[in-house]
Write a protein that holds these residues in place. Structure first.
Motif, PDB file in Angstrom:
ATOM      1  N   ASP A 257       0.832  -1.207   0.000  1.00  0.00           N
ATOM      2  CA  ASP A 257       0.000   0.000   0.000  1.00  0.00           C
ATOM      3  C   ASP A 257       0.866   1.256   0.000  1.00  0.00           C
ATOM      4  OD1 ASP A 257      -2.270  -1.495  -0.022  1.00  0.00           O
ATOM      5  OD2 ASP A 257      -2.684  -1.301   2.119  1.00  0.00           O
ATOM      6  N   ALA A 258       1.926   1.248   0.810  1.00  0.00           N
ATOM      7  CA  ALA A 258       2.826   2.402   0.847  1.00  0.00           C
ATOM      8  C   ALA A 258       3.490   2.622  -0.501  1.00  0.00           C
ATOM      9  CB  ALA A 258       3.878   2.201   1.935  1.00  0.00           C
ATOM     10  N   CYS A 281       0.470  -9.463  -6.679  1.00  0.00           N
ATOM     11  CA  CYS A 281       0.805  -8.165  -6.096  1.00  0.00           C
ATOM     12  C   CYS A 281       0.614  -7.036  -7.109  1.00  0.00           C
ATOM     13  CB  CYS A 281       2.237  -8.177  -5.574  1.00  0.00           C
ATOM     14  SG  CYS A 281       2.445  -9.236  -4.112  1.00  0.00           S
ATOM     15  N   GLN A 282       0.782  -7.328  -8.387  1.00  0.00           N
ATOM     16  CA  GLN A 282       0.489  -6.335  -9.413  1.00  0.00           C
ATOM     17  C   GLN A 282      -0.971  -5.893  -9.310  1.00  0.00           C
ATOM     18  OE1 GLN A 282       1.449  -8.074 -13.196  1.00  0.00           O
ATOM     19  NE2 GLN A 282       3.598  -8.441 -12.662  1.00  0.00           N
ATOM     20  N   GLU A 283      -1.866  -6.875  -9.150  1.00  0.00           N
ATOM     21  CA  GLU A 283      -3.291  -6.561  -9.046  1.00  0.00           C
ATOM     22  C   GLU A 283      -3.607  -5.787  -7.775  1.00  0.00           C
ATOM     23  OE1 GLU A 283      -6.076  -6.952 -11.040  1.00  0.00           O
ATOM     24  OE2 GLU A 283      -4.453  -7.131 -12.480  1.00  0.00           O
ATOM     25  N   HIS A 284      -2.908  -6.127  -6.694  1.00  0.00           N
ATOM     26  CA  HIS A 284      -3.126  -5.403  -5.440  1.00  0.00           C
ATOM     27  C   HIS A 284      -2.723  -3.938  -5.612  1.00  0.00           C
ATOM     28  CE1 HIS A 284      -3.347  -4.795  -1.041  1.00  0.00           C
ATOM     29  NE2 HIS A 284      -2.346  -3.951  -1.267  1.00  0.00           N
ATOM     30  N   ILE A 285      -1.566  -3.704  -6.211  1.00  0.00           N
ATOM     31  CA  ILE A 285      -1.089  -2.340  -6.431  1.00  0.00           C
ATOM     32  C   ILE A 285      -2.071  -1.563  -7.316  1.00  0.00           C
ATOM     33  CG2 ILE A 285       0.691  -0.954  -7.576  1.00  0.00           C
ATOM     34  CD1 ILE A 285       1.714  -1.992  -4.994  1.00  0.00           C
ATOM     35  N   ALA A 286      -2.531  -2.202  -8.407  1.00  0.00           N
ATOM     36  CA  ALA A 286      -3.449  -1.540  -9.332  1.00  0.00           C
ATOM     37  C   ALA A 286      -4.759  -1.187  -8.640  1.00  0.00           C
ATOM     38  CB  ALA A 286      -3.711  -2.435 -10.540  1.00  0.00           C
ATOM     39  N   ALA A 287      -5.294  -2.132  -7.839  1.00  0.00           N
ATOM     40  CA  ALA A 287      -6.560  -1.886  -7.149  1.00  0.00           C
ATOM     41  C   ALA A 287      -6.422  -0.777  -6.110  1.00  0.00           C
ATOM     42  CB  ALA A 287      -7.052  -3.174  -6.485  1.00  0.00           C
ATOM     43  N   ARG A 288      -5.281  -0.774  -5.403  1.00  0.00           N
ATOM     44  CA  ARG A 288      -5.080   0.248  -4.375  1.00  0.00           C
ATOM     45  C   ARG A 288      -4.948   1.634  -4.999  1.00  0.00           C
ATOM     46  NH1 ARG A 288      -6.184   2.814  -1.008  1.00  0.00           N
ATOM     47  NH2 ARG A 288      -5.389   3.062   1.100  1.00  0.00           N
ATOM     48  N   LYS A 289      -4.232   1.718  -6.113  1.00  0.00           N
ATOM     49  CA  LYS A 289      -4.091   3.007  -6.800  1.00  0.00           C
ATOM     50  C   LYS A 289      -5.440   3.484  -7.335  1.00  0.00           C
ATOM     51  CE  LYS A 289       0.762   2.959  -8.243  1.00  0.00           C
ATOM     52  NZ  LYS A 289       1.702   2.990  -9.384  1.00  0.00           N
ATOM     53  N   GLU A 290      -6.203   2.530  -7.882  1.00  0.00           N
ATOM     54  CA  GLU A 290      -7.499   2.889  -8.441  1.00  0.00           C
ATOM     55  C   GLU A 290      -8.433   3.411  -7.366  1.00  0.00           C
ATOM     56  OE1 GLU A 290     -10.931   0.849 -11.224  1.00  0.00           O
ATOM     57  OE2 GLU A 290      -9.938  -0.370  -9.724  1.00  0.00           O
ATOM     58  N   SER A 291      -8.500   2.723  -6.238  1.00  0.00           N
ATOM     59  CA  SER A 291      -9.407   3.144  -5.178  1.00  0.00           C
ATOM     60  C   SER A 291      -8.990   4.499  -4.606  1.00  0.00           C
ATOM     61  CB  SER A 291      -9.463   2.085  -4.068  1.00  0.00           C
ATOM     62  OG  SER A 291      -8.196   1.907  -3.469  1.00  0.00           O
ATOM     63  N   GLU A 292      -7.677   4.739  -4.496  1.00  0.00           N
ATOM     64  CA  GLU A 292      -7.211   6.023  -3.987  1.00  0.00           C
ATOM     65  C   GLU A 292      -7.520   7.140  -4.977  1.00  0.00           C
ATOM     66  OE1 GLU A 292      -5.196   8.664  -1.298  1.00  0.00           O
ATOM     67  OE2 GLU A 292      -6.206   6.728  -1.139  1.00  0.00           O
ATOM     68  N   ALA A 293      -7.347   6.853  -6.275  1.00  0.00           N
ATOM     69  CA  ALA A 293      -7.632   7.868  -7.290  1.00  0.00           C
ATOM     70  C   ALA A 293      -9.114   8.228  -7.307  1.00  0.00           C
ATOM     71  CB  ALA A 293      -7.195   7.366  -8.667  1.00  0.00           C
TER      72      ALA A 293
END
Length: 493
Positions: A257-258, A281-293
């Motif tokens: 997440d960081a 982990c690629q999907e986790h990063i993409a989902a976290r960025k998307e939700s934050e955006a």
């Protein structure tokens, strides 16, 4: 469960929520180091909403067998709510400070959002490993935690919105909540295996109308979000090997997440090397960025929103017996208008002026456009109260028009605070709060539109009002950012 058992459980839940509210009122403001003031605020205001729902549910019990229990609860309920009203009056400034603190309630809502991402990831793990049962325990724990937390915020906003509607921090919190709710809609299928949990949560919330609890989630189709090609198979193979202990373990979620939020990860090189081979982990990063955006309003929400917003029926102007627009405008000038202030008080608004009479000739419709004229109505600027500093919140004036026997008999102007404007791939979303005039009409129709800078009108695709909050959606392809939002409530008696 038989009826008596259900009623007894209702009393049990009501008593629990009332006890939580009393604890929070006593604990405020906390300074013992064991819990933060944002935690107490979340418990307090979510409990207020639940206690009100409980009181309403208990009042529907027809059986005389529980009259004594109802009487006892009513007594404590009335005393506690009186204490709550005194609390609001005495602590309003401090509560607003809590709402405006980015590290308080907003941070807690971000944590809730992160748990939704985790739920999605657990479901995808089970599908990739072809063994969802392996993750059942973790799924149930995280899904339950997310639903409880999200329900808390839904309840908090229900209790706070009417009281703190002018607080900028509440507007931001509402925007973040809507972003998370949007993600739930997009990923609703991840809760397909949690039907019993959803039913239990719905019952615990006194069967209130939270769509994410009572709507049945579809079967989750991961391929709609993550299309797997032959080139991905080696990475997936390494992911599956992870469960057998033959591959390096993934970084913990806090580190991912960081990294996703660019908060400075000392081991960034290690994370990047791992991401080059791990689809998980690629999907986790993409989902976290998307939700934050989405939460920050910096990135369009995916086109799935087009499925949520159904095009509205063609708007029809209220039936009016005027020979022309000019006749209606002349009649309106003789009707005393009212101005509704943000505190709900009503004052004389003086004359009504209309911009319709000054429309350019090329903009004039071929036939009488009564609805267009009503939308363009403006109150006398001298009659408007001096606007208080609202920070980044835009203020517009809505119109309430009362019609009797096809003639306009009353006009009231009321403030609408625009809390958030978000441009997605398919829509412009406008979110705000209203201070509505009191009304007793037997029927009412809402009209709103977006007016582009060149005068072009964009009709609304979807419009919802609940309590004092409204949400409007306009087709993105037709909207220009130099435009304005206009609102009209036509009450017909």
């Amino acid at each position: 469960m038989n009826t008596n058992a259900t009623i007894e459980q209702l009393f049990e839940h009501a008593t629990e929520d009332l006890g939580t509210l009393l604890w929070a009122l006593r604990a405020w403001p906390t300074d013992d180091g064991r819990c933060s003031i944002s935690y107490v605020a979340l418990r307090l205001f979510s409990s207020v909403s639940r206690v009100r729902s409980a009181h309403e549910a208990l009042n529907k019990i027809a059986s005389a067998d529980y009259s004594s229990e109802k009487s006892k609860f009513d007594k404590v309920f009335n005393k506690t709510m009186a204490e709550y009203e005194q609390f609001l009056s005495a602590e309003k400034a401090l509560i607003e400070n809590v709402l405006n603190d980015e590290g308080g309630l907003s941070a807690r809502l971000r944590e809730t959002e992160a748990s939704l991402v985790t739920v999605r990831k657990i479901v995808q793990d089970g599908m990739l490993y072809d063994n969802p049962e392996l993750f059942n325990e973790e799924f149930n724990e995280v899904a339950s935690s997310f639903l409880t937390g999200f329900n808390d915020f839904a309840r908090l906003l229900d209790a706070m919105s009417p009281v703190f509607k002018d607080c900028a921090g509440l507007g931001l919190l509402q925007g973040r909540f809507i972003a998370v709710e949007t993600l739930i809609r997009q990923w609703h299928g991840v809760f397909h295996a949690a039907q019993k949990l959803l039913s239990a949560e719905h019952e615990r919330e006194y069967n209130v109308d939270f769509w994410w609890l009572h709507e049945s989630p579809p079967v989750y189709d991961m391929t709609q979000e993550m299309l797997i090609s032959d080139a991905d198979l080696p990475a997936i193979g390494r992911l599956l090997n992870k469960f057998k202990g033959t591959s390096e373990s993934c970084p913990d979620e806090a580190m991912l997440d960081a990294y996703a939020l660019e908060r400075g990860v000392p081991e960034s090189a290690v994370v990047e090397r791992h991401l080059s081979v791990c689809r998980y982990c690629q999907e986790h990063i993409a989902a976290r960025k998307e939700s934050e955006a989405i939460r920050m309003g910096q990135q369009p929400i995916r086109p799935f929103l087009a499925k949520l917003f159904k095009s509205s029926a063609e708007l029809q102007a209220p039936g009016l017996d005027y020979a022309s627009e000019e006749d209606m405008i002349e009649a309106l000038r003789k009707i005393p208008a009212q101005i509704v202030s943000s505190d709900g008080s009503v004052r004389d608004g003086g004359k009504v002026i209309s911009l319709a009479a000054r429309r350019p000739k090329e903009k004039q419709p071929e036939k009488a456009d009564f609805l267009g004229c009503l939308q363009e109505l403006r109150p006398d600027p001298q009659a408007l109260p001096k606007a208080a500093d609202s920070g980044s919140v835009d203020i517009t004036w809505g119109k309430s028009v009362k019609i009797k026997n096809n003639i306009i008999v009353n006009i009231a102007f009321f403030p609408a605070l625009i809390r958030q404007k978000t441009f997605t791939d398919t829509h412009l979303l406008v979110v705000g709060t209203l201070t509505l005039p009191s009304r007793s009409a037997s029927g009412e129709k809402w009209y709103c539109e977006w007016v582009n800078g060149d005068g072009g009108i964009v009709p609304v695709d979807n419009f919802e009002v609940k309590n004092s909050m409204f949400k409007a959606a306009f087709a993105r392809s037709a909207v220009r950012e130099d435009g304005d939002f206009r609102l009209l409530l036509a009450c017909e008696s």
